[in-house]
Design an enzyme around this catalytic site. Structure first.
Site, PDB file in Angstrom:
ATOM      1  N   ILE A 181      10.144 -31.100   3.734  1.00  0.00           N
ATOM      2  CA  ILE A 181      10.073 -29.979   2.796  1.00  0.00           C
ATOM      3  C   ILE A 181      11.362 -29.172   2.838  1.00  0.00           C
ATOM      4  O   ILE A 181      11.958 -28.854   1.800  1.00  0.00           O
ATOM      5  CB  ILE A 181       8.860 -29.072   3.104  1.00  0.00           C
ATOM      6  CG1 ILE A 181       7.553 -29.834   2.865  1.00  0.00           C
ATOM      7  CG2 ILE A 181       8.899 -27.813   2.233  1.00  0.00           C
ATOM      8  CD1 ILE A 181       6.312 -29.064   3.285  1.00  0.00           C
TER       9      ILE A 181
ATOM     10  N   GLU B 213      -7.995 -15.140   4.497  1.00  0.00           N
ATOM     11  CA  GLU B 213      -8.013 -15.580   3.102  1.00  0.00           C
ATOM     12  C   GLU B 213      -9.464 -15.731   2.638  1.00  0.00           C
ATOM     13  O   GLU B 213     -10.255 -16.374   3.337  1.00  0.00           O
ATOM     14  CB  GLU B 213      -7.267 -16.911   2.960  1.00  0.00           C
ATOM     15  CG  GLU B 213      -5.794 -16.802   3.327  1.00  0.00           C
ATOM     16  CD  GLU B 213      -5.056 -18.133   3.202  1.00  0.00           C
ATOM     17  OE1 GLU B 213      -5.690 -19.143   2.832  1.00  0.00           O
ATOM     18  OE2 GLU B 213      -3.849 -18.165   3.484  1.00  0.00           O
TER      19      GLU B 213
ATOM     20  N   ALA C 171       4.472 -21.915   4.260  1.00  0.00           N
ATOM     21  CA  ALA C 171       4.040 -22.897   5.255  1.00  0.00           C
ATOM     22  C   ALA C 171       2.676 -22.526   5.837  1.00  0.00           C
ATOM     23  O   ALA C 171       1.643 -22.857   5.255  1.00  0.00           O
ATOM     24  CB  ALA C 171       5.104 -23.020   6.348  1.00  0.00           C
ATOM     25  N   ARG C 172       2.652 -21.821   6.967  1.00  0.00           N
ATOM     26  CA  ARG C 172       1.416 -21.403   7.624  1.00  0.00           C
ATOM     27  C   ARG C 172       1.511 -19.928   7.982  1.00  0.00           C
ATOM     28  O   ARG C 172       2.564 -19.447   8.418  1.00  0.00           O
ATOM     29  CB  ARG C 172       1.183 -22.219   8.908  1.00  0.00           C
ATOM     30  CG  ARG C 172       0.968 -23.703   8.671  1.00  0.00           C
ATOM     31  CD  ARG C 172      -0.359 -23.977   8.005  1.00  0.00           C
ATOM     32  NE  ARG C 172      -0.638 -25.405   7.929  1.00  0.00           N
ATOM     33  CZ  ARG C 172      -1.543 -25.944   7.139  1.00  0.00           C
ATOM     34  NH1 ARG C 172      -2.231 -25.163   6.330  1.00  0.00           N
ATOM     35  NH2 ARG C 172      -1.755 -27.234   7.131  1.00  0.00           N
TER      36      ARG C 172
ATOM     37  N   ALA D 291       0.755 -23.285  -2.782  1.00  0.00           N
ATOM     38  CA  ALA D 291       2.044 -23.971  -2.840  1.00  0.00           C
ATOM     39  C   ALA D 291       1.904 -25.489  -2.943  1.00  0.00           C
ATOM     40  O   ALA D 291       2.648 -26.144  -3.669  1.00  0.00           O
ATOM     41  CB  ALA D 291       2.890 -23.605  -1.621  1.00  0.00           C
TER      42      ALA D 291
ATOM     43  N   GLY E 110      12.272 -30.266   8.179  1.00  0.00           N
ATOM     44  CA  GLY E 110      11.651 -31.550   7.902  1.00  0.00           C
ATOM     45  C   GLY E 110      11.829 -31.896   6.432  1.00  0.00           C
ATOM     46  O   GLY E 110      12.742 -31.413   5.764  1.00  0.00           O
TER      47      GLY E 110
ATOM     48  N   HIS F 290      -2.354 -18.950  -1.659  1.00  0.00           N
ATOM     49  CA  HIS F 290      -2.321 -20.206  -0.899  1.00  0.00           C
ATOM     50  C   HIS F 290      -2.377 -21.422  -1.846  1.00  0.00           C
ATOM     51  O   HIS F 290      -3.298 -22.230  -1.798  1.00  0.00           O
ATOM     52  CB  HIS F 290      -3.480 -20.267   0.102  1.00  0.00           C
ATOM     53  CG  HIS F 290      -3.240 -21.227   1.220  1.00  0.00           C
ATOM     54  ND1 HIS F 290      -3.778 -21.065   2.475  1.00  0.00           N
ATOM     55  CD2 HIS F 290      -2.501 -22.368   1.287  1.00  0.00           C
ATOM     56  CE1 HIS F 290      -3.404 -22.070   3.252  1.00  0.00           C
ATOM     57  NE2 HIS F 290      -2.635 -22.872   2.546  1.00  0.00           N
TER      58      HIS F 290
END
Length: 348
Positions: A181, A287, A257-258, A308, A179, A306
């Site tokens: 990104i 987290e 990403a995830r 980014a 996509g 986390h």
């Protein structure tokens, strides 16, 4: 027209007010309420609960729900919009989400109620893409490890990849997900002289300098694999034990990403057994990371908290992008990023 905007620790009330001021200038009533947390860490804990359990996992305070039935649209970033919220907001026509993901929204239920859900695609794409390049360079060139060692009075020159420290030029980088990104990352990688593979069953275009291929071929041939897919039921643990076994022995896995896209336990095992060369990870199953997590004991991994997509530009631009979309709709344009297929008409 009445709009409720719910701010948080990342997009605070003043940023929300400033970003949506163009709506007020067009006669739209905008009320900003704050989803309060003592710290960003506390907000991230709630975010993780929502990612794992959906919008029903967190209940908003009554202060945020006061007179909710007077609003025609609600705009949020991380605050959950559950079925119960939607039932109380009896005049709701639209839900605006100030990011690409909509995990915090009861999207299907909103569709049942004929409520449109708009997201903000690409709002932090450049932030994540730039950070991804930082993760790649930090891991393959041992930047974080060297920094840590020097801060602890150790002039370190021996690293897990000491016999195979690469330059990016002419290396093959595989992008899982292509996509916005992924495409930005591809542009940066081209400047480094990389050969680029991409896997994305939904991408139908033609990107100069990028070869589209299947996932297995990408994994087998890439020196670096970077994850940029969206997390869905179908992509959960897209990279697991089998996929990791296909990667080169000296290859590196990047995930900005995830966490759910990668089987974290399988990754830790692969790193412990040196099945792959290394990894750089910004997202985790739990987290903050628990103190006894094995991932903290690994030397062949770069980890970050986390962060980014967390830039000032990304957060401040999001309300402005949403306001622009709303004004476009009021001006008769209908090319809005509606994710649940409900035709939105705002004629107040």
């Amino acid at each position: 027209m009445n709009i409720l905007a719910i701010s948080d620790n990342f997009i605070d009330s003043s940023t929300m007010e400033e970003g949506l001021k163009s709506l007020k200038e067009h006669g739209i009533n905008v009320e900003v309420r704050n989803w309060y947390h003592d710290s960003i860490e506390e907000l991230q804990k709630d975010n993780l609960i929502i990612e794992q359990n959906g919008p029903e996992g967190i209940v908003l305070s009554e202060d945020l729900l006061k007179d909710i039935d007077k609003f025609h649209m609600v705009i949020v970033q991380f605050a959950p919009i559950s079925k119960a919220f939607i039932d109380k907001a009896k005049n709701l026509k639209a839900i605006g989400v100030l990011r690409g993901g909509v995990e915090n929204i009861a999207v299907d239920y909103a569709k049942e109620k004929n409520i449109a859900v708009l997201n903000t695609p690409g709002r932090n794409a450049r932030s994540v893409a730039e950070f991804t390049m930082g993760l790649i360079l930090s891991e393959v060139r041992n930047i974080a490890r060297s920094h840590y060692s020097l801060k602890n009075n150790y002039w370190r020159k021996d690293f897990p990849n000491s016999e195979n420290i690469p330059e990016l030029n002419e290396k093959t980088v595989g992008l899982v997900g292509f996509g916005y990104i992924g495409q930005l990352v591809a542009g940066y990688l081209k400047a480094f002289g990389c050969n680029i593979l991409a896997y994305d069953p939904f991408y139908k275009g033609d990107f100069e300098g990028v070869t589209l291929t299947d996932l297995d071929t990408l994994l087998k041939n890439s020196d670096i694999v970077s994850i940029h897919a969206r997390l869905t039921e179908e992509t959960h643990h897209l990279i697991s034990k089998r996929e990791l076994s296909l990667m080169k022995e000296n290859s590196v896995l990047i995930n900005s990403a995830r966490s759910g896209l990668v089987d974290q336990q399988a990754l830790v095992k692969a790193l412990k057994e040196n099945k792959i060369g290394g990894a750089a990870i910004d997202v985790f199953d739990k987290e903050p990371i628990p103190e006894d997590d094995e991932i903290l004991k690994l030397d062949n991994i770069t980890i970050t908290a986390h962060m980014a997509g967390s830039t000032k530009d990304a957060f401040s631009n999001s309300p402005k992008m949403m306001a622009k979309n709303i004004l476009s709709l009021l001006n008769g344009k209908d090319n809005l990023p509606i994710v649940n297929g409900v035709k939105l008409e705002l004629n107040f």
